[in-house]
Motif scaffolding. Structure first.
Motif, PDB file in Angstrom:
ATOM      1  N   GLY A 220       0.611  -1.234  -0.123  1.00 53.08           N
ATOM      2  CA  GLY A 220      -0.129  -0.051   0.022  1.00 53.08           C
ATOM      3  C   GLY A 220       0.704   1.181  -0.083  1.00 53.08           C
ATOM      4  O   GLY A 220       0.372   2.172   0.468  1.00 53.08           O
ATOM      5  N   ASN A 221       2.134   1.219  -0.537  1.00 60.01           N
ATOM      6  CA  ASN A 221       3.036   2.382  -0.786  1.00 60.01           C
ATOM      7  C   ASN A 221       2.680   3.123  -2.124  1.00 60.01           C
ATOM      8  O   ASN A 221       1.832   2.512  -3.146  1.00 60.01           O
ATOM      9  N   LEU A 222       3.542   3.894  -2.597  1.00 59.38           N
ATOM     10  CA  LEU A 222       3.674   4.336  -3.898  1.00 59.38           C
ATOM     11  C   LEU A 222       4.969   3.980  -4.570  1.00 59.38           C
ATOM     12  O   LEU A 222       5.393   4.962  -5.339  1.00 59.38           O
ATOM     13  N   LEU A 223       5.501   2.994  -4.232  1.00 61.56           N
ATOM     14  CA  LEU A 223       6.535   2.544  -5.113  1.00 61.56           C
ATOM     15  C   LEU A 223       6.158   2.068  -6.464  1.00 61.56           C
ATOM     16  O   LEU A 223       5.241   1.597  -6.816  1.00 61.56           O
ATOM     17  N   GLN A 224       7.311   2.653  -7.494  1.00 68.16           N
ATOM     18  CA  GLN A 224       7.046   2.485  -8.807  1.00 68.16           C
ATOM     19  C   GLN A 224       7.841   1.487  -9.432  1.00 68.16           C
ATOM     20  O   GLN A 224       8.024   1.184 -10.674  1.00 68.16           O
ATOM     21  N   GLN A 225       8.918   1.147  -8.496  1.00 68.82           N
ATOM     22  CA  GLN A 225       9.714  -0.152  -8.953  1.00 68.82           C
ATOM     23  C   GLN A 225      10.151  -0.898  -7.674  1.00 68.82           C
ATOM     24  O   GLN A 225      10.038  -0.267  -6.637  1.00 68.82           O
ATOM     25  N   VAL A 226      10.667  -1.923  -8.012  1.00 72.23           N
ATOM     26  CA  VAL A 226      11.040  -2.823  -6.605  1.00 72.23           C
ATOM     27  C   VAL A 226      12.455  -2.158  -6.149  1.00 72.23           C
ATOM     28  O   VAL A 226      13.499  -1.829  -6.635  1.00 72.23           O
ATOM     29  N   SER A 248       6.085  -2.365 -14.318  1.00 71.85           N
ATOM     30  CA  SER A 248       6.633  -3.850 -14.843  1.00 71.85           C
ATOM     31  C   SER A 248       8.003  -4.139 -14.069  1.00 71.85           C
ATOM     32  O   SER A 248       8.561  -3.378 -13.060  1.00 71.85           O
ATOM     33  N   ILE A 249       8.204  -5.447 -13.961  1.00 79.40           N
ATOM     34  CA  ILE A 249       9.404  -5.952 -13.414  1.00 79.40           C
ATOM     35  C   ILE A 249      10.285  -6.686 -14.327  1.00 79.40           C
ATOM     36  O   ILE A 249       9.790  -8.070 -14.768  1.00 79.40           O
ATOM     37  N   GLU A 254      14.712  -5.737 -11.880  1.00 76.84           N
ATOM     38  CA  GLU A 254      14.097  -7.002 -11.116  1.00 76.84           C
ATOM     39  C   GLU A 254      14.470  -7.405  -9.668  1.00 76.84           C
ATOM     40  O   GLU A 254      15.212  -6.067  -9.197  1.00 76.84           O
ATOM     41  N   PHE A 255      14.023  -8.130  -8.966  1.00 76.25           N
ATOM     42  CA  PHE A 255      14.347  -8.304  -7.519  1.00 76.25           C
ATOM     43  C   PHE A 255      15.715  -8.529  -7.444  1.00 76.25           C
ATOM     44  O   PHE A 255      16.335  -9.509  -8.256  1.00 76.25           O
ATOM     45  N   PRO A 256      16.253  -8.009  -6.536  1.00 76.80           N
ATOM     46  CA  PRO A 256      17.821  -8.450  -6.073  1.00 76.80           C
ATOM     47  C   PRO A 256      17.939  -9.716  -5.696  1.00 76.80           C
ATOM     48  O   PRO A 256      16.708 -10.492  -5.301  1.00 76.80           O
ATOM     49  N   GLN A 257      19.074 -10.199  -5.503  1.00 82.38           N
ATOM     50  CA  GLN A 257      19.190 -11.460  -4.849  1.00 82.38           C
ATOM     51  C   GLN A 257      18.854 -11.523  -3.201  1.00 82.38           C
ATOM     52  O   GLN A 257      19.464 -11.001  -2.610  1.00 82.38           O
ATOM     53  N   MET A 258      18.101 -12.435  -2.955  1.00 84.46           N
ATOM     54  CA  MET A 258      17.623 -12.784  -1.721  1.00 84.46           C
ATOM     55  C   MET A 258      17.394 -14.385  -1.543  1.00 84.46           C
ATOM     56  O   MET A 258      16.352 -14.639  -1.882  1.00 84.46           O
ATOM     57  N   LYS A 259      18.558 -14.933  -1.266  1.00 85.97           N
ATOM     58  CA  LYS A 259      18.710 -16.340  -1.195  1.00 85.97           C
ATOM     59  C   LYS A 259      17.836 -17.020  -0.298  1.00 85.97           C
ATOM     60  O   LYS A 259      17.321 -18.040  -0.266  1.00 85.97           O
ATOM     61  N   GLN A 260      17.290 -16.210   0.923  1.00 88.19           N
ATOM     62  CA  GLN A 260      16.453 -16.886   1.804  1.00 88.19           C
ATOM     63  C   GLN A 260      15.078 -16.623   1.676  1.00 88.19           C
ATOM     64  O   GLN A 260      14.145 -17.106   2.303  1.00 88.19           O
ATOM     65  N   LEU A 272       0.421  -2.868 -12.734  1.00 86.33           N
ATOM     66  CA  LEU A 272       1.472  -4.066 -13.121  1.00 86.33           C
ATOM     67  C   LEU A 272       1.021  -4.601 -14.367  1.00 86.33           C
ATOM     68  O   LEU A 272      -0.189  -4.988 -14.646  1.00 86.33           O
ATOM     69  N   LYS A 273       1.943  -4.685 -15.687  1.00 84.79           N
ATOM     70  CA  LYS A 273       1.389  -4.984 -16.729  1.00 84.79           C
ATOM     71  C   LYS A 273       2.256  -6.191 -17.145  1.00 84.79           C
ATOM     72  O   LYS A 273       1.924  -7.112 -17.878  1.00 84.79           O
ATOM     73  N   VAL A 274       3.665  -6.238 -16.902  1.00 85.31           N
ATOM     74  CA  VAL A 274       4.532  -7.033 -17.331  1.00 85.31           C
ATOM     75  C   VAL A 274       5.400  -7.609 -16.212  1.00 85.31           C
ATOM     76  O   VAL A 274       5.777  -6.946 -15.520  1.00 85.31           O
ATOM     77  N   ILE A 275       5.621  -8.865 -16.090  1.00 84.68           N
ATOM     78  CA  ILE A 275       6.547  -9.394 -15.307  1.00 84.68           C
ATOM     79  C   ILE A 275       7.573 -10.292 -16.460  1.00 84.68           C
ATOM     80  O   ILE A 275       7.152 -11.379 -16.855  1.00 84.68           O
ATOM     81  N   GLY A 276       8.503  -9.830 -16.653  1.00 81.34           N
ATOM     82  CA  GLY A 276       9.623 -10.273 -17.697  1.00 81.34           C
ATOM     83  C   GLY A 276      10.695 -11.235 -17.293  1.00 81.34           C
ATOM     84  O   GLY A 276      10.544 -11.757 -16.120  1.00 81.34           O
ATOM     85  N   ARG A 277      11.291 -11.363 -18.197  1.00 80.22           N
ATOM     86  CA  ARG A 277      12.569 -12.469 -18.136  1.00 80.22           C
ATOM     87  C   ARG A 277      13.434 -11.860 -16.805  1.00 80.22           C
ATOM     88  O   ARG A 277      13.825 -10.983 -16.878  1.00 80.22           O
TER      89      ARG A 277
END
Length: 537
Positions: A220-226, A248-249, A254-260, A272-277
């Motif tokens: 519920g915030n106003l974030l426009q990217q990850v 889009s993501i 994209e999401f950074p590395q979060m191994k856990q 949100l329209k696109v979740i890409g490669r």
């Protein structure tokens, strides 16, 4: 809270005045003043002392919706949970909770606390020149739904074991430097709720110090990217970014590395329209993914989860997702290679999407729907075709039961099943065009089209009374364009029947014109003269 819900049983009246005004549950150790109008000020120190001097060992105090506006110091008690939520509290006395040395959970949410009223002295413990005694057991602090715009940088200095902090529904809009310092100073922080704070960005190094952070709510915030700040939340296991205007993501965002990370939610995102490669390639431990109720999400790339093995780049790997929720989006196609362990999954929810029922989704019928039917048959409803047009509204489950074969669109995007009528029409047209063209050519070679020229009336008379027979003329085996004149005459008769039966009703059929046409075609045949005059052709 679940640990204080069973309060109404085994209530015992005690000598304290407070147990007359409120409910005292001796067995559960709960002092319950929920919905009781205590007044603008909390109970005095003496009144709390009368409660503690009785044989009532208070462990939980509930002063919810009690009309409190100010809170004064509590007397020494073995309280572990103090709930002051849903009041009008605007001021809290310094060292208010110092005597509650066993306090573990403090709920101050849904009040009117501002940044000035909430200062470090509120949480100060007992002070002496010999020994520093902070609130060494307070693990959970809930400050949501107040009037906070910023945090004092030293706000949590008296809370050395704080693990859970909730700041949701405060109008921060931006986490300034003071607030960043305050949050980053909680080195044992495990859970942080920053939802509905109107945040457009997260400070890059906010999660650098609390490396043990596992639960993060950014809903519920106003974030426009990850947020790039997530790259420092290396031990995060639970993350929600619901209800943010992310478009889009894709690679580069994209999401950074979060191994856990094992849980991720991206739901109710209207932009949100696109979740890409490679959108989730850094999340190699994902087990539960919620991508739901995103009305404009049309593309979930088949390689969104795919990553190359660090040690062997040629080897491809996917996260061990067990529960995948994709309902109520605008997705038409689902790639079979999105994940590879479909048959080992516990939940797959693909309901309420406009599925394209063509060969690209054939694997849904052959493989995925049987898995869903075996594991979670309750969520098989509302899995319907949206396209192609002739299959719109059909249940994919019914198609699977009927072993329906879904066809592929052609290169122009048209479905071959739509071409049946067109192909049949073309076939009929070709079959009619060949004899019709041949007939016209025969008529032309015989001079039939002279009817429309400037021929004299005598020509028609001579042709009509000619003694040459039609059979003799046909004995010469006249072939025009590879088609016999026998065929031409037969088709002429067939054409007349068709025109007579069907054409005359729609067009003013001219029998006289047709007879003149056939007189010219039959010349100089005696039989032709007879047939034409008798109207037998």
């Amino acid at each position: 809270p679940t640990d204080v819900e069973n309060i109404s049983k085994n209530e015992t009246p005690l000598t304290s005045k407070l147990c007359v005004e409120c409910s005292c549950n001796k067995d559960a150790g709960v002092f319950d003043c929920r919905t009781k109008q205590v007044g603008p000020n909390s109970f005095s120190l003496e009144e709390w002392q009368s409660l503690s001097k009785s044989d009532f060992d208070v462990q939980s105090i509930l002063l919810v919706s009690s009309g409190l506006e100010a809170v004064s110091r509590f007397s020494p008690m073995n309280v572990t949970l103090l709930d002051l939520s849903h009041n009008e509290i605007a001021t809290i006395e310094a060292s208010c909770f110092a005597n509650l040395t066993l306090l573990e959970v403090l709920d101050l949410s849904h009040n009117r606390l501002n940044s000035e009223a909430l200062n470090p002295d509120v949480f100060a413990g007992h002070y002496s020149t010999i020994q520093y005694k902070p609130l060494k057991n307070l693990r959970v602090l809930r400050l949501g739904a107040n009037e906070l715009h910023s945090l004092n940088p030293d706000l949590f200095e008296h809370l050395p074991v704080l693990e859970e902090l909730s700041l949701e529904l405060n109008p921060f809009k931006v986490i300034d430097q003071q607030s960043e310092i305050a949050i980053a100073s909680i080195d044992r922080l495990v859970s942080l709720d920053l939802s509905y704070m109107e945040l457009e960005d997260i400070p890059k190094y906010l999660f650098h110090t609390p490396r043990g952070l596992r639960y993060l709510n950014l809903t519920g915030n106003l974030l426009q990217q990850v947020p790039a700040a997530l790259s420092y939340a290396t031990n995060l296991t639970w993350l929600s970014i619901d209800e943010n205007p992310i478009h889009s993501i894709v690679v580069g965002a994209e999401f950074p590395q979060m191994k856990q990370l094992t849980f991720l939610s991206l739901s109710y995102m209207s932009q949100l329209k696109v979740i890409g490669r490679g959108a989730f390639r850094g999340l190699e431990a994902l087990q539960e993914v919620h991508i739901t109720n995103n009305p404009h999400l049309t593309l979930l790339h088949g390689q969104a989860f795919l990553r190359n093995d660090t040690n062997n780049p040629e080897r491809l790997e996917w996260p061990p997702v067990k529960r995948l929720y994709l309902h109520n989006n605008n997705i038409s196609y689902l790639d079979a290679q999105l994940l590879v362990q479909w048959d080992a999954m516990e939940v797959i929810d693909i309901r309420a999407n406009p599925w394209a029922c063509d060969c690209s989704n054939r694997w849904l019928l052959l493989s995925l729907l049987p898995i869903i039917e075996r594991t979670t048959p309750a969520i098989l409803n509302n899995i319907n075709c949206k396209s192609p047009e002739q299959m719109a509204g059909l249940s994919m489950v019914d198609l699977e039961h009927k072993h329906t074969r879904m066809r592929c669109p052609d290169e122009a995007g048209n479905n071959p099943s739509n071409d049946g009528t067109l192909l049949m029409g073309l076939l009929i047209g070709v079959l009619l065009a060949i004899p019709l063209t041949a007939s016209v050519w025969c008529l032309y070679k015989r001079g039939c089209f002279g009817l429309f020229g400037s021929a004299q009336p005598a020509a028609y008379s001579r042709a009509f009374y000619s003694t040459t027979t039609l059979n003799k003329e046909l004995e010469g085996e006249c072939w025009v364009g590879g088609i016999s004149t026998h065929f031409c005459l037969k088709f002429g008769i067939l054409l007349w029947i068709c025109l007579r039966n069907f054409g005359a009703q729609r067009w003013s059929f001219d029998n006289g014109l047709y007879l003149r046409l056939m007189h010219q075609c039959c010349k100089p045949s005696i039989n032709g003269t007879k047939w034409c005059s008798e109207g037998r052709i």
